[in-house]
Scaffold this motif. Structure first.
Motif, PDB file in Angstrom:
ATOM      1  N   GLY A  31       0.919  -0.644   0.138  1.00 55.53           N
ATOM      2  CA  GLY A  31      -0.485  -0.052  -0.201  1.00 55.53           C
ATOM      3  C   GLY A  31       1.154   0.957  -0.019  1.00 55.53           C
ATOM      4  O   GLY A  31       0.300   2.368  -0.619  1.00 55.53           O
ATOM      5  N   LEU A  32       1.918   1.123   0.926  1.00 56.11           N
ATOM      6  CA  LEU A  32       3.026   3.076   0.521  1.00 56.11           C
ATOM      7  C   LEU A  32       3.650   2.604  -0.910  1.00 56.11           C
ATOM      8  O   LEU A  32       3.526   3.427  -1.479  1.00 56.11           O
ATOM      9  N   GLY A  33       4.217   1.630  -1.096  1.00 54.88           N
ATOM     10  CA  GLY A  33       4.510   1.315  -2.794  1.00 54.88           C
ATOM     11  C   GLY A  33       3.033   2.030  -3.595  1.00 54.88           C
ATOM     12  O   GLY A  33       3.682   3.004  -4.114  1.00 54.88           O
ATOM     13  N   CYS A  34       2.056   1.571  -3.541  1.00 55.47           N
ATOM     14  CA  CYS A  34       1.255   2.418  -4.480  1.00 55.47           C
ATOM     15  C   CYS A  34       0.768   3.535  -4.009  1.00 55.47           C
ATOM     16  O   CYS A  34       0.837   4.310  -5.199  1.00 55.47           O
ATOM     17  N   ALA A  35       1.015   3.805  -3.503  1.00 56.49           N
ATOM     18  CA  ALA A  35       0.318   5.829  -2.811  1.00 56.49           C
ATOM     19  C   ALA A  35       2.093   6.432  -3.328  1.00 56.49           C
ATOM     20  O   ALA A  35       1.515   7.280  -3.577  1.00 56.49           O
ATOM     21  N   THR A  36       2.744   5.522  -3.498  1.00 51.94           N
ATOM     22  CA  THR A  36       4.220   6.512  -3.526  1.00 51.94           C
ATOM     23  C   THR A  36       3.995   6.655  -5.007  1.00 51.94           C
ATOM     24  O   THR A  36       4.221   7.374  -5.572  1.00 51.94           O
ATOM     25  N   LEU A  37       3.542   5.184  -5.732  1.00 52.39           N
ATOM     26  CA  LEU A  37       3.442   5.359  -7.124  1.00 52.39           C
ATOM     27  C   LEU A  37       2.653   6.007  -7.928  1.00 52.39           C
ATOM     28  O   LEU A  37       3.075   7.391  -8.401  1.00 52.39           O
ATOM     29  N   VAL A  38       1.513   6.119  -7.150  1.00 51.77           N
ATOM     30  CA  VAL A  38       0.170   7.577  -7.510  1.00 51.77           C
ATOM     31  C   VAL A  38       1.016   8.562  -7.847  1.00 51.77           C
ATOM     32  O   VAL A  38       0.473   9.764  -8.265  1.00 51.77           O
ATOM     33  N   GLN A  39       1.390   9.550  -6.401  1.00 53.18           N
ATOM     34  CA  GLN A  39       2.222  10.703  -6.271  1.00 53.18           C
ATOM     35  C   GLN A  39       3.077  11.121  -7.371  1.00 53.18           C
ATOM     36  O   GLN A  39       3.317  12.407  -7.778  1.00 53.18           O
ATOM     37  N   LEU A  40       3.823   9.972  -7.643  1.00 50.21           N
ATOM     38  CA  LEU A  40       5.179   9.767  -8.680  1.00 50.21           C
ATOM     39  C   LEU A  40       4.830   9.997 -10.125  1.00 50.21           C
ATOM     40  O   LEU A  40       5.031  10.469 -11.148  1.00 50.21           O
ATOM     41  N   MET A  41       3.358   9.452 -10.516  1.00 47.69           N
ATOM     42  CA  MET A  41       3.106   9.598 -12.127  1.00 47.69           C
ATOM     43  C   MET A  41       3.114  10.707 -12.681  1.00 47.69           C
ATOM     44  O   MET A  41       3.466  10.494 -13.915  1.00 47.69           O
ATOM     45  N   PRO A  42       2.000  11.693 -12.343  1.00 49.15           N
ATOM     46  CA  PRO A  42       2.067  12.311 -12.665  1.00 49.15           C
ATOM     47  C   PRO A  42       3.344  13.748 -13.589  1.00 49.15           C
ATOM     48  O   PRO A  42       3.611  13.612 -14.754  1.00 49.15           O
ATOM     49  N   GLY A  43       4.529  13.677 -12.561  1.00 44.13           N
ATOM     50  CA  GLY A  43       5.874  14.135 -12.666  1.00 44.13           C
ATOM     51  C   GLY A  43       6.573  13.642 -13.863  1.00 44.13           C
ATOM     52  O   GLY A  43       6.745  13.764 -14.690  1.00 44.13           O
TER      53      GLY A  43
END
Length: 203
Positions: A90-102
């Motif tokens: 879940g922490l990895g998924c949350a990080t990925l969601v935040q990173l993807m737009p950039g």
């Protein structure tokens, strides 16, 4: 985003987890709530982490967290292990969601809107694939663990395999010392995006 789906598909196998470990409603709900907690945590710490470590490094940390978390979920012999796996994923998924737009903006610049539209279609397909694969195996009396893990692993292999390498790609043309008529194929590693035939090769 395909890897993201593997970390968020625990709901597909939640009934099997409840039956296998006798989970209470609270513990079962905790398994599917870890992504939300991860988003809350990343809302406070995500920007600082990205500034400190950079998008690429954080991306691979997120991919590693999802992979480790899903592995723990699939291999866990008891619910504390599966829950810990869900927390890590879940922490990895949350990080990925935040990173993807950039990451998409970096890669596609002014075309990022169209890129997002195309990218967003893949999680839907991956989610359907997870549900169908797990459901098919369960219908034949098998375990959900191997198809769930296998889909995550195939996504990770495809992700790591993005490094562009072309091997045994040979289409040698005429070799001469005159650079204007030298058509030899260049050696080394190449990344092919398209192949266009525009003229007959000399020799």
């Amino acid at each position: 985003f395909l890897l993201l789906v593997s970390g968020l598909s625990v709901g597909v196998v939640l009934p099997e987890l409840r039956d296998e470990f006798g989970l209470s409603g609270t513990v079962a709900a905790a398994h599917v709530s870890t992504f939300g907690f991860g988003l809350i945590l990343m809302a406070f710490a995500g920007v600082a982490l990205v500034r400190r470590f950079g998008r690429q490094r954080m991306f691979w940390c997120a991919a590693g967290s999802i992979s480790v978390g899903v592995t723990m979920l699939c291999a866990g012999p008891a619910w504390p292990v599966t829950l810990a796996g869900c927390v890590i994923a879940g922490l990895g998924c949350a990080t990925l969601v935040q990173l993807m737009p950039g990451l998409v903006a970096d890669g596609f610049a002014e075309h990022r809107g169209a890129a997002f539209a195309r990218i967003n279609a893949w999680p839907g397909l991956a989610g359907v694939a997870y549900a169908l694969a797990v459901g098919a195996v369960l219908s034949f009396g098998g375990s959900w663990r191997w198809p769930f893990f296998g889909l995550m692993l195939s996504t990770l292999v495809a992700l790591v395999g993005e490094r562009p390498v072309c091997a045994t790609l040979v289409s040698r043309g005429k070799e001469t010392s005159d650079l204007t008529t030298d058509h030899r194929s260049p050696s080394g590693e190449s990344h092919l995006r398209a192949n266009h035939i525009t003229t007959t090769m000399a020799g």
